[in-house]
Structures are given as structure tokens and as C-alpha cells.
Design an enzyme around this catalytic site. Structure first.
Site, PDB file in Angstrom:
ATOM      1  N   ASP A 199       0.893  -1.159   0.000  1.00  0.00           N
ATOM      2  CA  ASP A 199       0.000   0.000   0.000  1.00  0.00           C
ATOM      3  C   ASP A 199       0.930   1.207   0.000  1.00  0.00           C
ATOM      4  O   ASP A 199       1.567   1.499   1.014  1.00  0.00           O
ATOM      5  CB  ASP A 199      -0.886  -0.001   1.252  1.00  0.00           C
ATOM      6  CG  ASP A 199      -1.861   1.176   1.278  1.00  0.00           C
ATOM      7  OD1 ASP A 199      -1.587   2.195   0.606  1.00  0.00           O
ATOM      8  OD2 ASP A 199      -2.883   1.083   1.980  1.00  0.00           O
ATOM      9  N   HIS A 200       1.017   1.905  -1.129  1.00  0.00           N
ATOM     10  CA  HIS A 200       2.075   2.909  -1.260  1.00  0.00           C
ATOM     11  C   HIS A 200       1.925   4.058  -0.264  1.00  0.00           C
ATOM     12  O   HIS A 200       2.895   4.763   0.013  1.00  0.00           O
ATOM     13  CB  HIS A 200       2.161   3.427  -2.698  1.00  0.00           C
ATOM     14  CG  HIS A 200       1.108   4.420  -3.077  1.00  0.00           C
ATOM     15  ND1 HIS A 200      -0.107   4.049  -3.587  1.00  0.00           N
ATOM     16  CD2 HIS A 200       1.095   5.776  -3.023  1.00  0.00           C
ATOM     17  CE1 HIS A 200      -0.836   5.122  -3.834  1.00  0.00           C
ATOM     18  NE2 HIS A 200      -0.136   6.189  -3.501  1.00  0.00           N
ATOM     19  N   HIS A 262      -5.983   2.537   1.695  1.00  0.00           N
ATOM     20  CA  HIS A 262      -5.305   3.776   2.064  1.00  0.00           C
ATOM     21  C   HIS A 262      -5.887   4.424   3.325  1.00  0.00           C
ATOM     22  O   HIS A 262      -5.175   4.701   4.287  1.00  0.00           O
ATOM     23  CB  HIS A 262      -5.382   4.797   0.922  1.00  0.00           C
ATOM     24  CG  HIS A 262      -4.677   4.368  -0.322  1.00  0.00           C
ATOM     25  ND1 HIS A 262      -3.618   3.478  -0.322  1.00  0.00           N
ATOM     26  CD2 HIS A 262      -4.861   4.720  -1.626  1.00  0.00           C
ATOM     27  CE1 HIS A 262      -3.187   3.314  -1.565  1.00  0.00           C
ATOM     28  NE2 HIS A 262      -3.928   4.047  -2.361  1.00  0.00           N
TER      29      HIS A 262
END
Length: 520
Positions: A199-200, A262
Site C-alpha cells: 500500500d504505497h 489507504h
């Protein structure tokens, strides 16, 4: 206008020191796709340019698009050169980096391709390449299962001479059941400690700094609870539409695309208890406990605590843009949401009674991702009769993007003979204090190469997130759909999202006025 006080650090850094990754070959599935062009190759080039890559690091791109090695390098060159993530593109450095890039054509649905890939890697190793292999699944989630099975069929999941690891992009499944099925498939092939669910957002410096801000500062940690905090709002807004991702977005929507990973990760970091150490298991265990504290909603609760939206035509930075249903590749009667707002309750000792409001949307007035923590007001009787009136509560703002920063809003006396109060803001800016900070994908790829899973999600963490999200999706299928479109492009979203807070006496404080910065 609120006066702003700039916060400074004692020593300004030119560039944060980063470790050197382990020698390995990075195999990218879906190398001709958008993510590889926009994020992965620019991140890898940047890491090589600052000396973070071992001399034995190489990249093998795979995809169904026929290309030679040289054509692959040329196609990546243009995007890297124009990428905003690259710090100072240099032709000579690119020439050196491009020598590390290889390409092999293949269909991930074909079992024969994995045999060919194994032979390709073995030949590279005979020529001196590293035996360590890091697989990156940069494809739609629906391909992940067959890619993992294909790697197993060719024996690429086990490595007697080194290690084999796999990075899986989000969304990890599309609901609780599919995530469980995918987890079972992956863990039959790879050990959990070799699986990196990315999950960036977790690679962003400001996201990681949430834990430092909370737990390293004694002026905040003691008041970070239900006794002092009124409510928390988390916003992820962007001006962009679906761009070239219509097929993906039509089957995903804003809830799965943003909230299911996110925004829930931001909730966890803002609400979790202090871990015993900053290591993978300790941090991830505390995040899981937060997700388990969020009770799944009933259909009636979903109707009362969620808002769906879809953008119509409008203006973004004074330019006309089409509505979602007019975007190329979108169903003309689509009911896919491009905006979502959710009210969640973390039902544990620290947070009982404190609502968390989450919203995410496309084609909104501005790009901004931030957490705002609203503290309870002090009694105002002290200032009664002074003519000041009441003033707002203290607010801590954690800006993720753009203009990464942390700010604290508090009351102060206006200079003069009368007791007049005004809100002021103390702000710490990352770019002004530290200069350049690493891009999220740089941090995460480097961590995977080093075997550090702290900033990646664990199996039970992913499934706990879906236990929150899946009941919402199922309830929406039973409830009458909204009349889409219900907000204009360039606006702040549906009016119902404002009402969601107003009925409890709150309001969104994140500003969504139009600016020029782009979100990730």
C-alpha cells in the site's frame, strides 16, 4: 486569514540517507502497464542514481505487448525523464540504469510462459546475475492468483541458491471472501514472510511520521484519546478523473480503491496503541487490533453512516471536464461511486465515542490528503463578557500530500487593549525543513529487497479491513442507489457528505479550494 508560525528543524538535510538494497533480479509482471511507467521505473532509476542499488541489481519486465529490450528501455525513458518523482534526470545516469533493464514477452495465463521465464532467469544467473528474485505483480488483482500458481508450477517460488519474494499490489481481492481465497492461494506457494502486500501510502514519509509525532512527543501522547478528542476527519481528494483506468475503476469504485486500504491504514496509524518495537510484527499487530475494534455495520447503519457520489461534468482549474459516465470505457448508466464518505466508530478503551469521518473522491476541487484531529473545546466562561465570542477548538493537521506538513491550530490574544482572541497556526513543512524526501515506492521497494515488511500489510490485517468494507458493499446492493451524478466536477462532493457531519454538530475542515498541485 489565520496567522501562520513556521516551525524549523535544527539541521537541514540535503537528502535522507538510504540503505543499499540486497542484490537481486526484480521481475515485473505487467511491465508495459501504467504503474510501471509512472511509479516503478522512476523509483528504481532514482534509487540507482543515489547509490541505493547493488551492482548486481537487474530488472526483467514481462508483458503481453511484444517488445525488444531496447524498445522497453526507450518506452521507459520517456516516462522517467518527465516524471515528477525523479530528482534531476541525468542522461548519463539513465544510460547506466537502462543497461539493467531486460524484457520478455509472455502471457501470465499460459503455463508455458513460466517455464520460459525460469530458463531466462537461469541463463542470467549463469552469466553472473544474482540468484535472489523479487517478483512484482503490477497487474489487476484478478491475475494475481494465476501468476502465483504459474510461479509455483515452474518452481520459481523456492530458491535453493538465494531467496524468492513477491510484492502484490492493492486491491488485495475485492471483498472478504475473495481476499481469503487469494491469501490461501498465495500462502500455499510463498511463506508469509516472503509476501509483501503493498500500500504505497505506507511508504510516504508523513504517514510514517504519524507514529513518531504521536509516541515521541509528550505534549501529544497523553491527550490522544477520547477524553480530549472530539472527532477525527480523514480526506483523500483529487482533481483527476479515472483517466485510462476506466476498466479497473468500473469494477472497483472509490470505496474499494481508497477506503479499503489507504484510508483505513491512516485510521490505524492515527488510532493504534504504541507497539513494543518498530518492527514488522509489532506494528502490524497493533494495526490489526484497531480494525478488529471497528464493528461491521448493519444495512440500516450503512444507510445512516455512508454517502455515495458520482461526478458529473464541471470545471477543473477553469477547464471543462466530462462527467464519469461520459469518460471513455465507462458504462453510460454506471452506478459506480467516484466519491465516498463514511462514519466509523473505533470501539475500544482509547476511542469509544469518538467518530472517525473518512471521505475520498475524484474530480473534486483540489488535491489534498490529510488527517485532522479535532480536540474538545475548553470552557469559554473565562472569556464571557470580553467581546471575543467563542473561538474554535485546537486542531492537529497531518498533511500527507501535497505540501507534506504538520500543523497545530490554537487560540492567541490579538495585540491591543481588549481581550480579543484569534486562531493561529504553527506549521512544520517537510520540504522546507528537510529538502528532498524519498518517494513512497522507493522506500517500499528498497524495504522488500532488504526483507523488511514493517510497511507492508499482513494477511490478517487485509482480511480485517475487508470485514469492515464488505458489509458496506453488500448493504449498498440492497439499498436504493443514489441519483447519479450527484456532484459536479470541481465541487466539494455531494451535499449529503456535509450533512453526515452536521447532524452531529461537526463539519469538514479540510479545504478543497482549487490549487495546481497533483495528488499521487
Amino acid at each position: 486569514m489565520i496567522p501562520v508560525i513556521e516551525a524549523e528543524v535544527e539541521q537541514k538535510l540535503k537528502r535522507p540517507a538510504l540503505p543499499v538494497g540486497a542484490p537481486c533480479t526484480l521481475v515485473i509482471f505487467g511491465a508495459s502497464g501504467d504503474l510501471t511507467r509512472r511509479k516503478l521505473i522512476p523509483a528504481l532509476y532514482d534509487l540507482c542514481g543515489v547509490g541505493c542499488m547493488n551492482t548486481s541489481f537487474e530488472v526483467v519486465g514481462t508483458g503481453r505487448t511484444p517488445m525488444t529490450d531496447e524498445q522497453f528501455r526507450e518506452s521507459m525513458y520517456e516516462t522517467a525523464k518527465s516524471s515528477k518523482d525523479v530528482r534531476g534526470f541525468n542522461e548519463e545516469k539513465w544510460t547506466q540504469f537502462a543497461k539493467r533493464l531486460r524484457y520478455i514477452v509472455g502471457d501470465p495465463a499460459s503455463a508455458g510462459f513460466y517455464v520460459e521465464l525460469r530458463s531466462f532467469l537461469e541463463q542470467m544467473q549463469r552469466n553472473g546475475s544474482s540468484p535472489n528474485v523479487l517478483f512484482y505483480v503490477s497487474t489487476p488483482a484478478s491475475f494475481a492468483g494465476e501468476i502465483v500458481s504459474g510461479l509455483q508450477s515452474a518452481g520459481l517460488n523456492h530458491n535453493e541458491k538465494g531467496w524468492s519474494r513477491i510484492i502484490l499490489e492493492k486491491p488485495f481481492g475485492r471483498d472478504l471472501e475473495s481476499s481469503r481465497v487469494l491469501n490461501e492461494a498465495v500462502l500455499k506457494v510463498f511463506d508469509e514472510n516472503n509476501v509483501y502486500r503493498i500500500d504505497h501510502y505506507l511508504g510516504k514519509e508523513t504517514v510514517q511520521n504519524i507514529l513518531v509525532f504521536r509516541f515521541a512527543n509528550s505534549i501529544f501522547e497523553p491527550v490522544w484519546n477520547r477524553n480530549y478528542i472530539e472527532y477525527v476527519e480523514i480526506t483523500a481528494a483529487e482533481t483527476l478523473g479515472v483517466e485510462r483506468r476506466a476498466a479497473f475503476y468500473e469494477e472497483t469504485g472509490a470505496l474499494r480503491d481508497m477506503v479499503a486500504n489507504h484510508l483505513l491504514q491512516l485510521v490505524a496509524l492515527a488510532a493504534m496503541e504504541p507497539p513494543v518495537a518498530f518492527d514488522a510484527d509489532s506494528v502490524r499487530e497493533q494495526k490489526v487490533q484497531i480494525f478488529r475494534s471497528i464493528r461491521p455495520m448493519t444495512v440500516e447503519e450503512v444507510a445512516a453512516n455512508t454517502v455515495r457520489g458520482q461526478y458529473g461534468s464541471g470545471l477543473i482549474h477553469d477547464a471543462a471536464v466530462p462527467g464519469y459516465r461520459q469518460e471513455p470505457g465507462v458504462n453510460s448508466v454506471s452506478t459506480t461511486e467516484t466519491f465516498v464518505a463514511v462514519r466509523l466508530q473505533v470501539e475500544n478503551w482509547r476511542w469509544a465515542g469518538v467518530p472517525f469521518y473518512l471521505r475520498a473522491g475524484k474530480r473534486l476541487a483540489n488535491n489534498v490528503t490529510e488527517i485532522k484531529v479535532h480536540f474538545k473545546r475548553t470552557p469559554q466562561a473565562l472569556f464571557a463578557g470580553t467581546g471575543t465570542g467563542s473561538f474554535g477548538p485546537n486542531v492537529v493537521s497531518l498533511r500527507i500530500q501535497p505540501d507534506e506538513s504538520i500543523s497545530v491550530t490554537f487560540g492567541a490574544k490579538r495585540p491591543g487593549s481588549y481581550m480579543t482572541t484569534v486562531p493561529v497556526m504553527a506549521t512544520f513543512s517537510y520540504s522546507e525543513a528537510f529538502g528532498i524526501t524519498p518517494v513512497a515506492y522507493e522506500t517500499l521497494i528498497l524495504d522488500a529487497m532488504r526483507g523488511d515488511a514493517t510497511l507492508f500489510t499482513r494477511r490478517d490485517e487485509v482480511e480485517a479491513e475487508w470485514k469492515i468494507i464488505t458489509p458496506i458493499e453488500e448493504a449498498w446492493m440492497q439499498l436504493p442507489p443514489p441519483s447519479f451524478p450527484n456532484y459536479a466536477a470541481g465541487s466539494q462532493g455531494p451535499e449529503e457528505s456535509v450533512t453526515l457531519l452536521e447532524k452531529s454538530g461537526y463539519q469538514w475542515m479540510s479545504m478543497l479550494k482549487q490549487e495546481s498541485s497533483d495528488a499521487d
